[in-house]
Design a protein around this motif. Structure first.
Motif, PDB file in Angstrom:
ATOM      1  N   ALA A  91       0.786  -1.155  -0.027  1.00 23.71           N
ATOM      2  CA  ALA A  91       0.068   0.079   0.083  1.00 23.71           C
ATOM      3  C   ALA A  91       0.888   1.369   0.102  1.00 23.71           C
ATOM      4  O   ALA A  91       0.666   2.304  -0.641  1.00 23.71           O
ATOM      5  CB  ALA A  91      -0.944  -0.179   1.325  1.00 23.71           C
ATOM      6  N   LEU A  92       2.007   1.246   0.628  1.00 20.46           N
ATOM      7  CA  LEU A  92       2.903   2.726   0.806  1.00 20.46           C
ATOM      8  C   LEU A  92       3.574   2.600  -0.797  1.00 20.46           C
ATOM      9  O   LEU A  92       3.786   3.710  -1.078  1.00 20.46           O
ATOM     10  CB  LEU A  92       3.881   2.282   1.817  1.00 20.46           C
ATOM     11  N   VAL A  93       3.754   1.440  -1.435  1.00 15.92           N
ATOM     12  CA  VAL A  93       4.477   1.548  -2.645  1.00 15.92           C
ATOM     13  C   VAL A  93       3.398   2.144  -3.511  1.00 15.92           C
ATOM     14  O   VAL A  93       3.771   2.872  -4.390  1.00 15.92           O
ATOM     15  CB  VAL A  93       4.801   0.107  -3.345  1.00 15.92           C
ATOM     16  N   GLU A  94       2.182   1.830  -3.633  1.00 20.11           N
ATOM     17  CA  GLU A  94       0.930   2.237  -4.199  1.00 20.11           C
ATOM     18  C   GLU A  94       0.800   3.815  -3.912  1.00 20.11           C
ATOM     19  O   GLU A  94       0.551   4.525  -4.963  1.00 20.11           O
ATOM     20  CB  GLU A  94      -0.367   1.699  -3.783  1.00 20.11           C
ATOM     21  N   ALA A  95       1.227   4.240  -2.663  1.00 24.55           N
ATOM     22  CA  ALA A  95       1.054   5.655  -2.473  1.00 24.55           C
ATOM     23  C   ALA A  95       2.183   6.342  -2.977  1.00 24.55           C
ATOM     24  O   ALA A  95       2.199   7.661  -2.672  1.00 24.55           O
ATOM     25  CB  ALA A  95       1.093   5.711  -0.809  1.00 24.55           C
ATOM     26  N   GLY A  96       3.217   5.756  -3.518  1.00 23.43           N
ATOM     27  CA  GLY A  96       4.202   6.463  -4.251  1.00 23.43           C
ATOM     28  C   GLY A  96       5.507   6.665  -3.503  1.00 23.43           C
ATOM     29  O   GLY A  96       6.497   7.371  -3.999  1.00 23.43           O
ATOM     30  N   PHE A  97       5.694   5.891  -2.412  1.00 27.79           N
ATOM     31  CA  PHE A  97       7.048   5.920  -1.546  1.00 27.79           C
ATOM     32  C   PHE A  97       8.118   5.129  -2.476  1.00 27.79           C
ATOM     33  O   PHE A  97       7.739   4.160  -3.057  1.00 27.79           O
ATOM     34  CB  PHE A  97       6.778   5.438  -0.249  1.00 27.79           C
ATOM     35  N   ASP A  98       9.347   5.706  -2.486  1.00 28.58           N
ATOM     36  CA  ASP A  98      10.140   5.261  -3.448  1.00 28.58           C
ATOM     37  C   ASP A  98      11.127   4.057  -2.788  1.00 28.58           C
ATOM     38  O   ASP A  98      11.697   3.378  -3.541  1.00 28.58           O
ATOM     39  CB  ASP A  98      11.417   6.506  -3.732  1.00 28.58           C
ATOM     40  N   ALA A  99      10.846   3.843  -1.475  1.00 28.73           N
ATOM     41  CA  ALA A  99      11.869   2.815  -0.765  1.00 28.73           C
ATOM     42  C   ALA A  99      10.909   2.303   0.488  1.00 28.73           C
ATOM     43  O   ALA A  99      10.104   3.231   0.998  1.00 28.73           O
ATOM     44  CB  ALA A  99      13.044   2.901  -0.477  1.00 28.73           C
ATOM     45  N   ILE A 100      10.900   1.113   0.975  1.00 27.99           N
ATOM     46  CA  ILE A 100      10.338   0.553   2.028  1.00 27.99           C
ATOM     47  C   ILE A 100      11.249  -0.044   3.162  1.00 27.99           C
ATOM     48  O   ILE A 100      12.067  -0.662   2.844  1.00 27.99           O
ATOM     49  CB  ILE A 100       9.343  -0.156   1.723  1.00 27.99           C
ATOM     50  N   GLY A 101      11.201   0.235   4.568  1.00 29.64           N
ATOM     51  CA  GLY A 101      11.934  -0.021   5.381  1.00 29.64           C
ATOM     52  C   GLY A 101      10.918  -1.162   6.403  1.00 29.64           C
ATOM     53  O   GLY A 101       9.754  -1.151   6.157  1.00 29.64           O
ATOM     54  N   THR A 102      11.721  -1.823   7.080  1.00 27.74           N
ATOM     55  CA  THR A 102      10.762  -2.613   8.187  1.00 27.74           C
ATOM     56  C   THR A 102      10.969  -2.016   9.474  1.00 27.74           C
ATOM     57  O   THR A 102      11.765  -1.368   9.617  1.00 27.74           O
ATOM     58  CB  THR A 102      11.020  -4.202   8.080  1.00 27.74           C
ATOM     59  N   THR A 103      10.063  -2.145  10.377  1.00 28.53           N
ATOM     60  CA  THR A 103      10.065  -1.995  11.808  1.00 28.53           C
ATOM     61  C   THR A 103      10.148  -3.187  12.779  1.00 28.53           C
ATOM     62  O   THR A 103       9.364  -3.890  12.573  1.00 28.53           O
ATOM     63  CB  THR A 103       8.828  -1.087  12.205  1.00 28.53           C
ATOM     64  N   SER A 104      11.341  -3.135  13.352  1.00 23.78           N
ATOM     65  CA  SER A 104      11.555  -4.225  14.186  1.00 23.78           C
ATOM     66  C   SER A 104      10.261  -4.230  15.341  1.00 23.78           C
ATOM     67  O   SER A 104       9.948  -5.566  15.854  1.00 23.78           O
ATOM     68  CB  SER A 104      12.776  -4.173  14.946  1.00 23.78           C
ATOM     69  N   LEU A 105       9.980  -3.244  15.857  1.00 25.46           N
ATOM     70  CA  LEU A 105       8.785  -3.291  16.794  1.00 25.46           C
ATOM     71  C   LEU A 105       7.491  -3.882  16.224  1.00 25.46           C
ATOM     72  O   LEU A 105       6.783  -4.355  16.929  1.00 25.46           O
ATOM     73  CB  LEU A 105       8.457  -1.871  17.530  1.00 25.46           C
ATOM     74  N   GLY A 106       7.268  -3.331  15.102  1.00 24.43           N
ATOM     75  CA  GLY A 106       6.009  -3.746  14.401  1.00 24.43           C
ATOM     76  C   GLY A 106       6.054  -5.190  14.078  1.00 24.43           C
ATOM     77  O   GLY A 106       5.058  -6.011  14.235  1.00 24.43           O
ATOM     78  N   VAL A 107       7.261  -5.708  13.471  1.00 25.55           N
ATOM     79  CA  VAL A 107       7.439  -7.182  13.391  1.00 25.55           C
ATOM     80  C   VAL A 107       7.119  -8.083  14.463  1.00 25.55           C
ATOM     81  O   VAL A 107       6.518  -9.058  14.333  1.00 25.55           O
ATOM     82  CB  VAL A 107       8.478  -7.525  12.605  1.00 25.55           C
ATOM     83  N   ALA A 108       7.916  -7.418  15.663  1.00 26.32           N
ATOM     84  CA  ALA A 108       7.802  -8.419  16.740  1.00 26.32           C
ATOM     85  C   ALA A 108       6.408  -8.112  17.521  1.00 26.32           C
ATOM     86  O   ALA A 108       5.938  -9.034  17.909  1.00 26.32           O
ATOM     87  CB  ALA A 108       8.644  -7.673  17.974  1.00 26.32           C
ATOM     88  N   HIS A 112       3.834 -10.298  15.722  1.00 24.10           N
ATOM     89  CA  HIS A 112       4.154 -11.929  16.468  1.00 24.10           C
ATOM     90  C   HIS A 112       3.899 -12.243  17.670  1.00 24.10           C
ATOM     91  O   HIS A 112       4.024 -13.033  18.290  1.00 24.10           O
ATOM     92  CB  HIS A 112       5.484 -12.327  15.691  1.00 24.10           C
ATOM     93  N   GLY A 113       3.560 -10.890  18.640  1.00 21.69           N
ATOM     94  CA  GLY A 113       3.274 -11.237  19.984  1.00 21.69           C
ATOM     95  C   GLY A 113       4.420 -11.287  20.768  1.00 21.69           C
ATOM     96  O   GLY A 113       4.276 -11.843  22.087  1.00 21.69           O
ATOM     97  N   VAL A 114       5.395 -10.564  20.727  1.00 19.23           N
ATOM     98  CA  VAL A 114       6.727 -10.614  21.215  1.00 19.23           C
ATOM     99  C   VAL A 114       7.358  -9.271  21.536  1.00 19.23           C
ATOM    100  O   VAL A 114       6.963  -8.417  20.592  1.00 19.23           O
ATOM    101  CB  VAL A 114       7.810 -11.488  20.863  1.00 19.23           C
ATOM    102  N   PRO A 115       8.018  -8.836  22.625  1.00 14.63           N
ATOM    103  CA  PRO A 115       8.502  -7.435  22.627  1.00 14.63           C
ATOM    104  C   PRO A 115       9.552  -7.354  21.612  1.00 14.63           C
ATOM    105  O   PRO A 115      10.200  -8.229  21.064  1.00 14.63           O
ATOM    106  CB  PRO A 115       9.187  -7.442  24.232  1.00 14.63           C
ATOM    107  N   ASP A 116       9.834  -6.089  21.416  1.00 16.71           N
ATOM    108  CA  ASP A 116      10.699  -5.470  20.521  1.00 16.71           C
ATOM    109  C   ASP A 116      12.312  -5.881  21.339  1.00 16.71           C
ATOM    110  O   ASP A 116      12.283  -5.693  22.582  1.00 16.71           O
ATOM    111  CB  ASP A 116      10.436  -4.253  20.000  1.00 16.71           C
ATOM    112  N   GLY A 117      13.154  -5.816  20.375  1.00 16.51           N
ATOM    113  CA  GLY A 117      14.578  -5.851  20.894  1.00 16.51           C
ATOM    114  C   GLY A 117      14.980  -6.926  21.690  1.00 16.51           C
ATOM    115  O   GLY A 117      16.215  -7.117  22.694  1.00 16.51           O
TER     116      GLY A 117
END
Length: 270
Positions: A36-53, A56-61
């Motif tokens: 969706a962010l690509v569709e919105a025109g962003f040139d690159a995408i990063g991941t977020t460790s907090l979001g991924v964690a 999946h139901g686990v704390p970040d870091g």
């Protein structure tokens, strides 16, 4: 002889740090959000460790999402823009193992990685950087220094010293989340000869950060937290009988993000 698509995207990602305006890098936690962010025109995408964690139901870091991060990266490289992956502080791996993990991400077609120091001995982070650079030389290696993010009494000289050391060790760019005062940001930019990344702070503008010399602006976990807030707020509105937001994407739009994103990516970059 044609250049592999993954190599082209890595070159594009490096170039995005030298454009007229800073690279505004949104951080996603799943494929559909990234699409969706690509569709919105962003040139690159990063991941977020907090979001991924958190997804999946686990704390970040806690060095517990190495597999989940790799699996997400393997899906995101189907998208037609450069992808950079947050690998926390290396998921508890030794420097040599971190280098191998970075090489595996590069083999997938990832364009960059972000690795944080968590206020470790700078020499250890330098070793991580050296190992990553030797095993995955094409990656944009964003080295994070954490005095302003994790320190109880952040000191600019500490941040500058870490940034200088990481740049000298081979980092492609340096990231100091939490730094925001104009004089301190300008001091950081002046201390290194690689692109400086800062974390977006509500109230700042891209133009203001560009004037300070910043070359990359990350959203970190902000988008994930905003999405979580919107989900809970919408559920509360429904429960109370209120109207839900009219601009929420529909079912078919989400299907289009998924199918269209994969089609544009031509099945991944190898």
């Amino acid at each position: 002889m044609s250049v592999p698509a993954s190599t082209v995207l890595r070159m594009d990602f490096h170039a995005l740090h030298a454009g007229v305006q800073p690279l505004v890098l949104p951080n996603a936690w799943d494929f559909t959000t990234a699409a969706a962010l690509v569709e919105a025109g962003f040139d690159a995408i990063g991941t977020t460790s907090l979001g991924v964690a958190a997804a999946h139901g686990v704390p970040d870091g806690t060095a517990s999402t190495r597999r989940e991060t790799f699996d997400l990266a393997s899906r995101l490289v189907d998208l037609p823009v450069p992808i950079t992956v947050d690998i926390e502080a290396g998921f508890g791996l030794e420097p040599e193992e971190i280098g191998d993990y970075a090489a595996q991400l590069a083999e997938l077609g990832v364009a960059g990685i972000n690795i944080e120091d968590e206020l470790c001995d700078p020499e250890l982070h330098e070793r991580r950087i050296t190992e990553i650079r030797s095993r995955a030389p094409g990656l944009f290696l964003n080295a994070r220094a954490d005095p302003y993010w994790l320190g109880s009494d952040p000191q600019l000289p500490d941040a500058l010293e870490r940034a200088r050391r990481y740049a000298a060790a081979g980092a492609s760019g340096v990231f100091v989340p939490g730094i925001s005062a104009e004089d301190e940001v300008r001091a950081l930019v002046g201390a290194v000869d690689v692109p400086v990344n800062v974390l977006y702070k509500p109230g700042q503008s891209v133009e203001e950060l560009a004037a300070m010399g910043v070359r990359r602006i990350s959203t970190g976990s902000l988008l994930y937290r905003a999405a979580l807030n919107a989900a809970v707020s919408t559920a509360r509105e429904i429960r109370s009988g209120g109207a839900t937001a009219a601009d929420v994407p529909g079912y078919r739009a989400l299907q289009d993000y998924i199918i269209g994103g994969r089609r544009r990516g031509s099945g991944g970059l190898k």
